[in-house]
Design a protein around this motif. Structure first.
Motif, PDB file in Angstrom:
ATOM      1  N   SER A  79      -8.936  -1.367  -7.007  1.00  0.00           N
ATOM      2  CA  SER A  79      -7.720  -2.169  -7.135  1.00  0.00           C
ATOM      3  C   SER A  79      -6.486  -1.279  -7.218  1.00  0.00           C
ATOM      4  N   ARG A  80      -6.540  -0.237  -8.007  1.00  0.00           N
ATOM      5  CA  ARG A  80      -5.389   0.645  -8.179  1.00  0.00           C
ATOM      6  C   ARG A  80      -5.051   1.385  -6.891  1.00  0.00           C
ATOM      7  N   LEU A  81      -6.055   1.935  -6.222  1.00  0.00           N
ATOM      8  CA  LEU A  81      -5.806   2.707  -5.007  1.00  0.00           C
ATOM      9  C   LEU A  81      -5.269   1.836  -3.878  1.00  0.00           C
ATOM     10  N   ILE A  82      -5.912   0.686  -3.677  1.00  0.00           N
ATOM     11  CA  ILE A  82      -5.527  -0.167  -2.547  1.00  0.00           C
ATOM     12  C   ILE A  82      -4.130  -0.753  -2.747  1.00  0.00           C
ATOM     13  N   PHE A  83      -3.827  -1.224  -3.959  1.00  0.00           N
ATOM     14  CA  PHE A  83      -2.496  -1.783  -4.203  1.00  0.00           C
ATOM     15  C   PHE A  83      -1.427  -0.712  -4.224  1.00  0.00           C
ATOM     16  N   GLN A  84      -1.772   0.498  -4.622  1.00  0.00           N
ATOM     17  CA  GLN A  84      -0.822   1.608  -4.588  1.00  0.00           C
ATOM     18  C   GLN A  84      -0.460   1.940  -3.144  1.00  0.00           C
ATOM     19  N   ARG A  85      -1.448   1.929  -2.269  1.00  0.00           N
ATOM     20  CA  ARG A  85      -1.180   2.200  -0.851  1.00  0.00           C
ATOM     21  C   ARG A  85      -0.336   1.084  -0.236  1.00  0.00           C
ATOM     22  N   ARG A  86      -0.645  -0.142  -0.587  1.00  0.00           N
ATOM     23  CA  ARG A  86       0.144  -1.264  -0.054  1.00  0.00           C
ATOM     24  C   ARG A  86       1.577  -1.183  -0.536  1.00  0.00           C
ATOM     25  N   LYS A  87       1.765  -0.777  -1.787  1.00  0.00           N
ATOM     26  CA  LYS A  87       3.104  -0.650  -2.339  1.00  0.00           C
ATOM     27  C   LYS A  87       3.885   0.440  -1.623  1.00  0.00           C
ATOM     28  N   ASN A  88       3.196   1.487  -1.208  1.00  0.00           N
ATOM     29  CA  ASN A  88       3.849   2.594  -0.506  1.00  0.00           C
ATOM     30  C   ASN A  88       3.966   2.352   0.990  1.00  0.00           C
ATOM     31  N   GLY A  89       3.501   1.208   1.442  1.00  0.00           N
ATOM     32  CA  GLY A  89       3.616   0.877   2.862  1.00  0.00           C
ATOM     33  C   GLY A  89       2.581   1.545   3.741  1.00  0.00           C
ATOM     34  N   GLU A  90       1.502   2.057   3.135  1.00  0.00           N
ATOM     35  CA  GLU A  90       0.459   2.716   3.919  1.00  0.00           C
ATOM     36  C   GLU A  90      -0.498   1.678   4.482  1.00  0.00           C
TER      37      GLU A  90
END
Length: 566
Positions: A79-90
């Motif tokens: 959850s943390r990794l995937i949402f962090q990437r989405r937040k960064n536009g990756e």
């Protein structure tokens, strides 16, 4: 298999203990994604659903084609990794997980759980699964009845109730050592094993299907070396030796430390350590084997430090094997010195066979004589100065040991001589045993030079031989010439003393003229052997000169032949 998994997932989703004590079937309370099929192609796993895969996870060389929703719904890590990437536009949906606890096999079980499929918890996989669940942060915050709580409940149940399965759990921790230590799995298992080992085996209540425990109990008598030896009647109490011997050294040390803290008898603690070592030594033949095994110098030092300090808690032969392995692994010199002194203190109550330790390498002597030299030197340095020290007893043990190893064709003269001279000169009141060992060595090594034979016999005190031994030695052509001459001279001196003693008595009862006449006869009798002795010495010197001349002539002939061939 896919159909069975799908059918199992559609059943009531709750944790259920199976019929067997060592198995637990768990599945999530609800499934967010229905799996249609699970496929494997070489190093790739595909979890098929009605939706397209949108997450790729690399675990080592294995690839998992997954979906984000089921993974995010149960794992804080994903959850943390995937949402962090989405937040960064990756947009990249590929993750690499290095050093995953238990490897891809355990990750496969975790993925099945996340997709709502039932998985089996067993004694061999619960520790890696519990570690993996903590790594992925699969807590109750994401879902009630998540993997951490299920694995923890099963783990506690097994550790509390089952002897065999607790050992299997501890064995499985070898692949996840760091996390298992951090999560205190090793500590829990060690406490449980130690507590049960201190109980009577009947109290534990081994079930019929508990094969490991039963095998240990039934085979104990024939497996243990100590059942009729110095360990007395400890066989019934040592039922757990075989079981804990499967453990890796660091886990074994952990268990033994807890067992000692619970007040286990020193002989039992020492016996279990000796059993573990003897079983491990059967697996190695040389130092290279030690390098790729689980035993390293630092962990081996821990094993030495946990040895009970009580006298006779372990046997001398085991300590010598321990010393040998310690020297091979280059452990702390202070520990090897402790072992030297500990064996040295036992020398007065041993027999020569207790000192026999075989070498591992081909080409070496059959037995490791250097170990015995070490401990006898330690005895001479630290113990022999004690007024209560029984030097003569230890000298007898050393001489018997020399006789046992004398026939070894690989035993060097220097090693034999060092051991023969390790004790003080006054240690032996009689040299008969030493002479016997020397004679056996000379007989087994017929090609020794005169100088080497002198070295072998250097510590022999001819005046400390019995009459029978001296008679044998004077006829023994294997001895060096100087020893033979000394023995003959000694016999002549004894004969002269005996004659003088008789003549002194005769002198008191006879006239002066008779005394003078008897004295002349005595002088003649004394001068004759001396002349013979001098003649023998002269003959030996002549032979040495002739041998030297022959060697010179031989060298000249060899050179001439070599020139002629050219």
């Amino acid at each position: 298999m896919r159909k069975e998994e799908h059918d199992q997932a559609s059943r009531s989703r709750r944790s259920v203990y199976g019929r067997k004590r060592n198995r637990c079937v768990i599945s999530p309370a609800n499934a967010s994604t229905m799996v249609v099929a699970i496929e494997r192609r070489e190093h790739s796993w595909f979890f098929r659903t009605n939706d397209t895969s949108d997450l790729t996870v690399f675990v080592g060389e294995t690839i998992f084609h997954l979906h984000k929703l089921p993974m995010v719904s149960k794992s804080g890590y994903f959850s943390r990794l995937i949402f962090q990437r989405r937040k960064n536009g990756e947009t990249n949906s590929t993750l690499n997980i290095d050093n995953f606890p238990g490897g891809y096999h355990i990750f496969h079980l975790v993925v099945k759980f996340c997709y709502g499929l039932a998985i089996d918890l067993t004694a061999t996989n619960v520790a890696p699964l519990y570690s993996a669940a903590h790594f992925l942060e699969m807590t109750e915050d994401f879902q009630h009845g998540n993997l951490i709580s299920n694995a923890e409940a099963f783990l506690s149940f097994i550790v509390f109730s089952a002897w065999k399965d607790t050992l299997l759990i501890l064995k499985s921790c070898e692949d996840v050592s760091l996390r298992a230590d951090k999560l205190e799995i090793v500590k829990q298992c060690s406490e449980s094993i130690a507590w049960k080992a201190c109980l009577d085996p009947q109290v534990i209540g081994c079930s019929v299907d508990d094969e490991l425990c039963l095998n240990s109990l039934s085979n104990n008598t024939k497996n243990l070396k100590y059942k009729n030896d110095s360990y007395g009647n400890i066989v019934e109490e040592s039922w757990w030796f075989e079981d804990v011997s499967i453990l890796r050294i660091d886990h074994f040390v952990e268990v033994i430390n807890v067992i000692k803290a619970k007040g286990m008898k020193p002989k039992l603690v020492g016996g279990s350590i000796a059993y573990w070592i003897s079983k491990w030594l059967q697996k190695i033949k040389n130092v290279k084997d030690c390098d790729h095994k689980e035993v390293r110098g630092d962990t081996f030092e821990c094993l030495i430090r946990i040895l009970p300090k009580e006298r006779n808690s372990v046997c001398c032969n085991f300590l010598l094997h321990l010393l040998k392995v310690g020297l091979m692994l280059n452990i702390d010199p202070e520990l090897t010195m402790e072992l030297d002194i500990r064996v040295a203190t036992m020398l007065e109550s041993l027999c020569a066979e207790d000192l026999l330790v075989k070498n591992f390498k081909d080409g070496d002597t059959m037995y490791d004589v250097s170990l015995v030299i070490r401990v006898v030197d330690a005895y001479a340095t630290y113990i022999s100065k004690d007024p209560k020290a029984r030097l003569d007893t230890v000298a007898g043990v050393v001489d018997d040991y020399l006789a046992l190893v004398a026939r070894d064709g690989q035993l060097l003269v220097e090693c034999f001589q060092l051991l023969a001279e390790a004790l003080p000169e006054d240690a032996r009141s009689c040299n008969d045993k030493l002479y016997r060992a020397m004679d056996m060595y000379l007989k087994a090594h017929p090609t020794l030079t005169e100088e080497e034979r002198r070295t072998v016999c250097r510590s022999l005190k001819y005046h400390k031989l019995s009459q029978e031994a001296r008679n044998h030695a004077m006829k023994n052509d294997r001895l060096p010439v100087n020893i033979t001459l000394l023995l003959i001279l000694w016999e002549q001196v004894k004969l002269t003393k005996s004659t003088l003693s008789k003549d002194m008595k005769y002198k008191r009862s006879k006239p002066k003229e008779v005394v003078i006449e008897r004295t002349k006869e005595l002088d003649d009798r004394w001068l004759k052997p001396l002349k013979e002795l001098q003649t023998m010495k002269t003959d030996v010197e002549k032979m040495k000169v002739q041998l030297s001349n022959l060697q010179v002539v031989s060298l000249k002939l060899q050179r001439q032949v070599g020139i002629g061939l050219r």
